[in-house]
Design a protein around this motif. Structure first.
Motif, mmCIF file in Angstrom:
data_model
loop_
_atom_site.group_PDB
_atom_site.id
_atom_site.type_symbol
_atom_site.label_atom_id
_atom_site.label_comp_id
_atom_site.label_asym_id
_atom_site.label_seq_id
_atom_site.Cartn_x
_atom_site.Cartn_y
_atom_site.Cartn_z
ATOM 1 N N PRO A 140 0.833 -1.203 0.000
ATOM 2 C CA PRO A 140 0.000 0.000 0.000
ATOM 3 C C PRO A 140 0.866 1.252 0.000
ATOM 4 N N LYS A 141 0.408 2.251 -0.731
ATOM 5 C CA LYS A 141 1.131 3.524 -0.775
ATOM 6 C C LYS A 141 0.406 4.517 0.115
ATOM 7 N N GLU A 142 1.157 5.426 0.693
ATOM 8 C CA GLU A 142 0.539 6.503 1.450
ATOM 9 C C GLU A 142 0.165 7.610 0.451
ATOM 10 N N PRO A 143 -0.597 8.611 0.912
ATOM 11 C CA PRO A 143 -1.133 9.589 -0.042
ATOM 12 C C PRO A 143 -0.092 10.211 -0.981
ATOM 13 N N HIS A 144 1.119 10.435 -0.496
ATOM 14 C CA HIS A 144 2.105 11.104 -1.351
ATOM 15 C C HIS A 144 2.934 10.107 -2.162
ATOM 16 N N GLY A 145 2.436 8.874 -2.275
ATOM 17 C CA GLY A 145 3.152 7.895 -3.085
ATOM 18 C C GLY A 145 4.324 7.252 -2.352
ATOM 19 N N LYS A 146 4.456 7.572 -1.051
ATOM 20 C CA LYS A 146 5.542 7.000 -0.252
ATOM 21 C C LYS A 146 5.168 5.556 0.090
ATOM 22 N N PRO A 147 6.125 4.594 0.041
ATOM 23 C CA PRO A 147 5.776 3.208 0.413
ATOM 24 C C PRO A 147 5.266 3.153 1.850
ATOM 25 N N PHE A 148 4.302 2.292 2.088
ATOM 26 C CA PHE A 148 3.746 2.117 3.436
ATOM 27 C C PHE A 148 4.814 1.581 4.381
ATOM 28 N N ASN A 149 4.902 2.167 5.561
ATOM 29 C CA ASN A 149 5.886 1.751 6.562
ATOM 30 C C ASN A 149 5.144 1.249 7.809
ATOM 31 N N PRO A 150 5.101 -0.098 8.020
ATOM 32 C CA PRO A 150 4.331 -0.634 9.163
ATOM 33 C C PRO A 150 4.908 -0.232 10.519
ATOM 34 N N PHE A 151 6.163 0.249 10.540
ATOM 35 C CA PHE A 151 6.790 0.594 11.822
ATOM 36 C C PHE A 151 6.650 2.075 12.172
ATOM 37 N N GLU A 152 6.107 2.871 11.227
ATOM 38 C CA GLU A 152 6.045 4.316 11.474
ATOM 39 C C GLU A 152 5.016 4.635 12.552
ATOM 40 N N ASN A 153 3.864 3.976 12.449
ATOM 41 C CA ASN A 153 2.787 4.232 13.391
ATOM 42 C C ASN A 153 2.122 2.912 13.732
ATOM 43 N N PRO A 154 2.822 2.043 14.486
ATOM 44 C CA PRO A 154 2.289 0.687 14.689
ATOM 45 C C PRO A 154 0.917 0.697 15.374
ATOM 46 N N SER A 155 0.072 -0.246 14.964
ATOM 47 C CA SER A 155 -1.275 -0.296 15.549
ATOM 48 C C SER A 155 -1.156 -0.727 17.011
ATOM 49 N N PRO A 156 -2.058 -0.226 17.861
ATOM 50 C CA PRO A 156 -2.013 -0.574 19.291
ATOM 51 C C PRO A 156 -2.012 -2.085 19.525
ATOM 52 N N ALA A 157 -2.662 -2.839 18.635
ATOM 53 C CA ALA A 157 -2.734 -4.303 18.791
ATOM 54 C C ALA A 157 -1.358 -4.949 18.644
ATOM 55 N N MET A 158 -0.439 -4.267 17.919
ATOM 56 C CA MET A 158 0.888 -4.840 17.676
ATOM 57 C C MET A 158 1.932 -4.322 18.665
ATOM 58 N N LEU A 159 1.580 -3.292 19.396
ATOM 59 C CA LEU A 159 2.550 -2.648 20.297
ATOM 60 C C LEU A 159 2.685 -3.427 21.605
ATOM 61 N N ILE A 160 3.939 -3.723 21.985
ATOM 62 C CA ILE A 160 4.189 -4.440 23.248
ATOM 63 C C ILE A 160 4.576 -3.454 24.339
ATOM 64 N N ALA A 161 5.543 -2.574 24.045
ATOM 65 C CA ALA A 161 6.036 -1.635 25.062
ATOM 66 C C ALA A 161 6.868 -0.551 24.412
ATOM 67 N N ASP A 162 6.949 0.573 25.105
ATOM 68 C CA ASP A 162 7.890 1.628 24.714
ATOM 69 C C ASP A 162 9.204 1.395 25.432
ATOM 70 N N LEU A 163 10.304 1.707 24.750
ATOM 71 C CA LEU A 163 11.622 1.677 25.384
ATOM 72 C C LEU A 163 12.204 3.079 25.276
ATOM 73 N N PRO A 164 11.817 3.982 26.198
ATOM 74 C CA PRO A 164 12.275 5.367 26.078
ATOM 75 C C PRO A 164 13.796 5.438 26.153
ATOM 76 N N PRO A 165 14.420 6.417 25.465
ATOM 77 C CA PRO A 165 13.708 7.449 24.701
ATOM 78 C C PRO A 165 13.558 7.123 23.209
ATOM 79 N N SER A 166 14.194 6.080 22.705
ATOM 80 C CA SER A 166 14.403 5.997 21.258
ATOM 81 C C SER A 166 13.755 4.821 20.543
ATOM 82 N N HIS A 167 13.269 3.824 21.284
ATOM 83 C CA HIS A 167 12.805 2.587 20.644
ATOM 84 C C HIS A 167 11.442 2.135 21.161
#
Length: 322
Positions: A64-91
């Motif tokens: 899937p492409k995003e509106p500006h033709g950029k390839p879809f990145n599943p890690f840019e805004n992961p869905s809450p269902a896929m998120l396990i934990a935050d590792l502040p500050p960077s991961h």
């Protein structure tokens, strides 16, 4: 500097991963592909060969492409269902959407960083923090990183992958009664003389600082580059100049410079019957096929696996030293 990269993983990480995996599987947010397994011993190295026919049916959706033709990145805004934990500050930690090993999870950078760049201190620190969180509970993690076109890398957003070693043993109860298989990256010294390709390793200890661990990784990376290109200048940041797989366990780090992603599997009559590709799990001593013919041919002729492995990296040091 050491304090800046002091990343801490949640102490109950194994429980969080299991709960997130179980919930996502029940809700259909991820797909788990069961496998059959055998242990082959190409050149006496215990190697898991897994077979997942369902994986061949995995839908190859157009990216899937995003509106500006950029390839879809599943890690840019992961869905809450896929998120396990935050590792502040960077991961942050997310589930793998297509799991062959149960509880396979992924460490991603919060902001976009290229998969093809040399790993930074925070990447190594975050990975080790996850490994230590599992160790606290008496469990081991195998972490791996694929970088470059020959490494099995698929996503451009930087990520390391983490597999609970206990779950990597699923199904071995019936085929590995002698307990031969163990994570290869932990046993390189034992198999040095029989390895099909060059692997560089370093020991790590819990009392090392984040910078010392990062330096150990950079040293392995430099060694891998020098083995590939004799006179190449090696930068410790920015774009990597080789394809490679990197692995980390609680005791060791390993880097394997890569020259091909995989190779053809041939029948007894010399016909190509499929292709087997390898990513960083090769440093655990595991590989995967999706086709019955490939599964049958490699089980009947384990030597062929060794020959295929010879083709994906540099000749082992034992060969080059004569």
């Amino acid at each position: 500097m050491a304090e800046m990269t002091r990343l801490v993983a949640p102490q109950n990480l194994p429980g969080l991963v299991k709960a997130a995996f179980d919930a996502a599987r029940v809700n259909g947010d991820l797909t788990y592909y069961p496998t059959q397994v055998v242990i082959l011993t190409p050149n006496s190295i215990p190697f898991q060969l897994r077979f997942s026919p369902a994986l061949a049916l995995k839908p190859k959706a157009p990216k899937p492409k995003e509106p500006h033709g950029k390839p879809f990145n599943p890690f840019e805004n992961p869905s809450p269902a896929m998120l396990i934990a935050d590792l502040p500050p960077s991961h942050r930690l997310v589930l793998n959407k297509f799991a062959v090993v149960p509880e396979h999870f992924i460490l991603i950078t919060k902001e976009f960083k290229p998969q093809t760049h040399v790993l930074e201190s925070a990447d190594i620190a975050a990975t080790y923090a996850c490994i230590q969180a599992y160790r606290t509970h008496g469990h081991e993690l195998f972490a791996f990183f694929n970088s470059g076109p020959h490494s099995g890398a698929s996503q451009p957003h930087r990520h390391l992958q983490l597999l609970p070693v206990e779950r990597m043993r699923d199904g071995l109860e019936d085929v590995d009664r002698g307990g031969e298989w163990n994570v290869l990256a932990e046993k390189i010294a034992e198999f040095e003389k029989v390895l099909p390709f060059n692997i560089f390793t370093a020991s790590i200890r819990p009392d090392m600082t984040a910078e010392e661990r990062h330096s150990a990784y950079l040293e392995l990376y430099r060694s891998a580059v020098k083995a590939t290109f004799l006179d190449k200048e090696v930068d410790s940041e920015g774009e990597a100049v080789i394809s490679y797989n990197f692995a980390m366990t609680s005791n060791s780090m390993a880097i394997c410079p890569r020259t091909a992603e995989g190779a053809a599997i041939k029948s007894k009559s010399g016909q190509d019957v499929g292709v087997v590709s390898f990513n960083g799990t090769v440093l655990a001593g595991t590989t995967l096929v999706k086709d019955q013919v490939e599964w049958d041919v490699l089980r009947e002729d384990p030597d062929q696996l060794f020959n295929i492995l010879k083709g994906i990296g540099l000749p082992p040091l034992a060969d080059t030293n004569g």
